[in-house]
Motif scaffolding. Structure first.
Motif, PDB file in Angstrom:
ATOM      1  N   VAL A 304       0.807  -1.225   0.000  1.00  0.00           N
ATOM      2  CA  VAL A 304       0.000   0.000   0.000  1.00  0.00           C
ATOM      3  C   VAL A 304       0.843   1.279   0.000  1.00  0.00           C
ATOM      4  CG1 VAL A 304      -1.771   1.245   1.307  1.00  0.00           C
ATOM      5  CG2 VAL A 304      -1.867  -1.231   1.158  1.00  0.00           C
ATOM      6  N   LEU A 305       2.064   1.230   0.524  1.00  0.00           N
ATOM      7  CA  LEU A 305       2.839   2.457   0.748  1.00  0.00           C
ATOM      8  C   LEU A 305       3.025   3.314  -0.507  1.00  0.00           C
ATOM      9  CD1 LEU A 305       4.358   4.160   2.807  1.00  0.00           C
ATOM     10  CD2 LEU A 305       6.417   2.821   2.313  1.00  0.00           C
ATOM     11  N   PRO A 306       3.459   2.763  -1.656  1.00  0.00           N
ATOM     12  CA  PRO A 306       3.616   3.639  -2.830  1.00  0.00           C
ATOM     13  C   PRO A 306       2.308   4.306  -3.254  1.00  0.00           C
ATOM     14  CG  PRO A 306       4.722   1.542  -3.182  1.00  0.00           C
ATOM     15  CD  PRO A 306       3.894   1.391  -1.951  1.00  0.00           C
ATOM     16  N   ALA A 395      12.649   1.959  -1.321  1.00  0.00           N
ATOM     17  CA  ALA A 395      13.514   1.128  -0.470  1.00  0.00           C
ATOM     18  C   ALA A 395      12.696   0.437   0.629  1.00  0.00           C
ATOM     19  CB  ALA A 395      14.620   1.980   0.142  1.00  0.00           C
ATOM     20  N   LEU A 396      11.791   1.197   1.274  1.00  0.00           N
ATOM     21  CA  LEU A 396      10.951   0.603   2.320  1.00  0.00           C
ATOM     22  C   LEU A 396      10.019  -0.466   1.740  1.00  0.00           C
ATOM     23  CD1 LEU A 396       9.994   3.777   4.406  1.00  0.00           C
ATOM     24  CD2 LEU A 396      11.471   1.889   5.124  1.00  0.00           C
ATOM     25  N   THR A 397       9.498  -0.205   0.558  1.00  0.00           N
ATOM     26  CA  THR A 397       8.631  -1.189  -0.111  1.00  0.00           C
ATOM     27  C   THR A 397       9.390  -2.475  -0.401  1.00  0.00           C
ATOM     28  OG1 THR A 397       7.386   0.616  -1.139  1.00  0.00           O
ATOM     29  CG2 THR A 397       7.141  -1.566  -2.098  1.00  0.00           C
ATOM     30  N   PHE A 420      -2.179  -0.925  -6.674  1.00  0.00           N
ATOM     31  CA  PHE A 420      -2.430   0.111  -5.664  1.00  0.00           C
ATOM     32  C   PHE A 420      -1.782   1.429  -6.056  1.00  0.00           C
ATOM     33  CE2 PHE A 420      -3.721  -3.400  -3.003  1.00  0.00           C
ATOM     34  CZ  PHE A 420      -4.686  -2.840  -2.187  1.00  0.00           C
ATOM     35  N   LEU A 421      -0.641   1.339  -6.731  1.00  0.00           N
ATOM     36  CA  LEU A 421       0.048   2.555  -7.162  1.00  0.00           C
ATOM     37  C   LEU A 421      -0.814   3.336  -8.151  1.00  0.00           C
ATOM     38  CD1 LEU A 421       3.835   2.637  -7.984  1.00  0.00           C
ATOM     39  CD2 LEU A 421       2.251   3.890  -9.416  1.00  0.00           C
ATOM     40  N   ILE A 422      -1.424   2.625  -9.108  1.00  0.00           N
ATOM     41  CA  ILE A 422      -2.288   3.281 -10.091  1.00  0.00           C
ATOM     42  C   ILE A 422      -3.568   3.800  -9.426  1.00  0.00           C
ATOM     43  CG2 ILE A 422      -3.633   2.933 -12.200  1.00  0.00           C
ATOM     44  CD1 ILE A 422      -0.621   2.988 -12.639  1.00  0.00           C
ATOM     45  N   LEU A 423      -4.179   2.963  -8.566  1.00  0.00           N
ATOM     46  CA  LEU A 423      -5.410   3.373  -7.893  1.00  0.00           C
ATOM     47  C   LEU A 423      -5.181   4.595  -7.013  1.00  0.00           C
ATOM     48  CD1 LEU A 423      -6.912  -0.097  -6.852  1.00  0.00           C
ATOM     49  CD2 LEU A 423      -7.786   1.458  -8.605  1.00  0.00           C
ATOM     50  N   GLY A 424      -4.096   4.595  -6.234  1.00  0.00           N
ATOM     51  CA  GLY A 424      -3.816   5.729  -5.367  1.00  0.00           C
ATOM     52  C   GLY A 424      -3.427   6.966  -6.147  1.00  0.00           C
TER      53      GLY A 424
END
Length: 500
Positions: A304-306, A395-397, A420-424
């Motif tokens: 979820v982070l990105p 890096a965290l991902t 999730f990157l595209i959705l967010g």
């Protein structure tokens, strides 16, 4: 006509057998057909067929085959046939074969096959078999505490490693051959009194459901027999560790071993089992529970982070402190790409470094991964192609995905991360919530051999003990087996009565 030829029976006439074998094995220079004459005054014609590398030193005194042949030099032809019929020498793993197809299959499996004139049977005599790498350390499942042994490419060695830890005759090992041309040996391991009969029958039915040229790895078996083939989430748990396989067998699960593959398949699989490590059972419950919690947080972060970062900086900046907003804006100053393009570019660059590190042999691969990440990240920041905060996010991902004990399971979240990157990036927090909802709905609908994928979070058994999820209960409180085992065999830990 061809089918009748393949079902040819072994003849009592050795010359007919030899002619047939030489026609079937023409241009097979690695397979040796050795003629010999045994018995008193060398009156009996015999034939030995074997693969040169798989059966070596067969005439030495200390080999079973050598002892048999040396004994046959000194006895009459009638006694030779009597010895063969009764296996009077007591040679281990000797099987009488009636069909030429069986004889060729036994020889191709790495055994020696012995024919004798006047006898309409062949003898399969086990030998050392094909060369293999032997027992090695499990590379993909490193642990600080526990056994260092890992599965090898030999299915026989792998089942022996399981038997070494589970010395009980109720451990059953059933063998099947898969692949029309490869005849790959597949073994199904289970505890007879623990496994559900329905599960066992379903496993056997699926193994016999398909017809394919060859099975070269357990991954091919997994793809052909899983419930939902289009899901990125694996429905079979895989392991290279014999101790992990034994743990799951004792829970009532089934283990499938495939020849030429160091990966064992464990079924049914579920979300929680992929997040467990072998050493969770060996550590104290406080540390094991902490590490499990850390893994679950890492999975959430890796997925979820990105997307959450993009949602906040593009749509919901008001939820951040003013100082942090100014810091992010200053970091992105001069970057020519949009935040979505910037993040996708860096994520794909890291995937490229990871793949290159895997393919480069030895310690050089690790060095390329570390140096490549540092050099590319630093160079991209200095060239003003990406902002420093994005490098930190990536890096965290990456660290979060690497904490998952099962690499195949982690790969599913690595793919899900881009969704999730595209959705967010284009729908904001609403996109993240939608992605979480769809992911949980998909996981809730998945099952592995009839067992819900989200067990034990979805409680199927009201009497199930606590401590099967994120929190690991103390070992002395884990007195019941999970729902995979039969109800009458659920108790696995009993306290002995103190001595009076």
């Amino acid at each position: 006509m061809k089918e009748a030829e393949n079902q040819r029976k072994i003849s009592a006439n050795l010359r007919e057998n030899e002619k047939y074998l030489r026609s079937r094995l023409e241009k097979c220079s690695d397979i040796l057909i050795r003629s010999m004459r045994l018995g008193e005054k060398q009156k009996v014609d015999c034939l030995m067929v074997y693969i040169e590398v798989a059966v070596s030193n067969m005439m030495l005194d200390d080999s079973a085959i050598g002892k048999m042949i040396n004994h046959f030099w000194e006895i009459s032809p009638e006694q030779i046939q009597e010895f063969i019929k009764n296996n009077s020498l007591g040679i281990a793993d000797v099987k009488k074969l009636t069909d030429m197809n069986e004889a060729l299959a036994a020889m191709l499996a790495g055994n020696a096959v012995f024919f004798i004139d006047g006898y309409d049977r062949a003898m399969k005599i086990s030998s050392k078999g094909y060369p293999s790498m032997g027992v090695m350390e499990a590379e993909s499942e490193k642990v600080l505490r526990g056994s260092r042994e890992g599965f090898s490419d030999s299915v026989k060695s792998n089942s022996a490693l399981v038997r070494k830890r589970l010395r009980d005759t109720r451990l059953k090992v059933e063998e099947y051959y898969t692949g029309v041309r490869t005849h790959t040996l597949t073994q199904v391991l289970y505890m007879e009194d623990l496994v559900h009969e329905e599960l066992l029958e379903q496993v056997k039915e699926r193994l016999g459901r398909f017809r394919i040229d060859g099975i070269l790895d357990s991954g091919m078996l997994e793809q052909l027999t899983e419930d939902v083939w289009y899901s990125p989430f694996p429905q079979y748990q895989t392991t290279q560790r014999p101790d992990r396989a034994v743990q799951e067998i004792l829970n009532g699960k089934v283990v499938i071993l495939c020849d030429n593959s160091p990966e064992a398949l464990i079924l049914p699989g579920n979300f929680n089992s992929f997040m467990e490590s072998s050493e969770d059972w060996y550590h104290r419950f406080e540390m094991a529970s902490f590490l499990r919690t850390l893994r679950y947080l890492a999975v959430i972060m890796a997925t979820v982070l990105p997307g959450l970062y993009l949602a906040v900086i593009r749509f919901h900046t008001q939820i951040l402190p003013s100082a942090l907003i100014l810091s992010l804006a200053q970091a992105r100053e001069g970057v020519p790409f949009s935040s979505v393009t910037e993040l996708i570019f860096l994520e794909l660059s890291f995937e490229l470094i990871r793949e290159a590190g895997v393919r480069v042999p030895g310690t050089l691969g690790n060095a390329i991964g570390i140096v490549g990440g540092l050099v590319i990240g630093q160079a991209a920041v200095e060239a003003n192609l990406v902002s420093p905060i994005v490098v930190m996010i990536v890096a965290l991902t990456a660290l979060g995905s690497m904490t998952v004990p099962n690499e195949e399971f982690a790969a599913a979240f690595r793919l899900l991360k881009y969704v999730f990157l595209i959705l967010g990036g284009y729908l904001g927090i609403y996109g993240i919530v939608l992605g979480v909802y769809l992911t949980i709905a998909h996981l809730a609908g998945l099952s592995s051999f009839g067992v819900p994928y989200l067990v034990p979070f979805i409680k199927k058994d009201p009497h199930e003990e606590k401590g099967e999820g994120i929190w690991r209960a103390p070992l002395r409180m884990r007195w019941r087996r999970p729902l995979y085992a039969r109800e009458e065999q659920r108790i696995r830990l009993k306290r002995k009565e103190p001595l009076s």
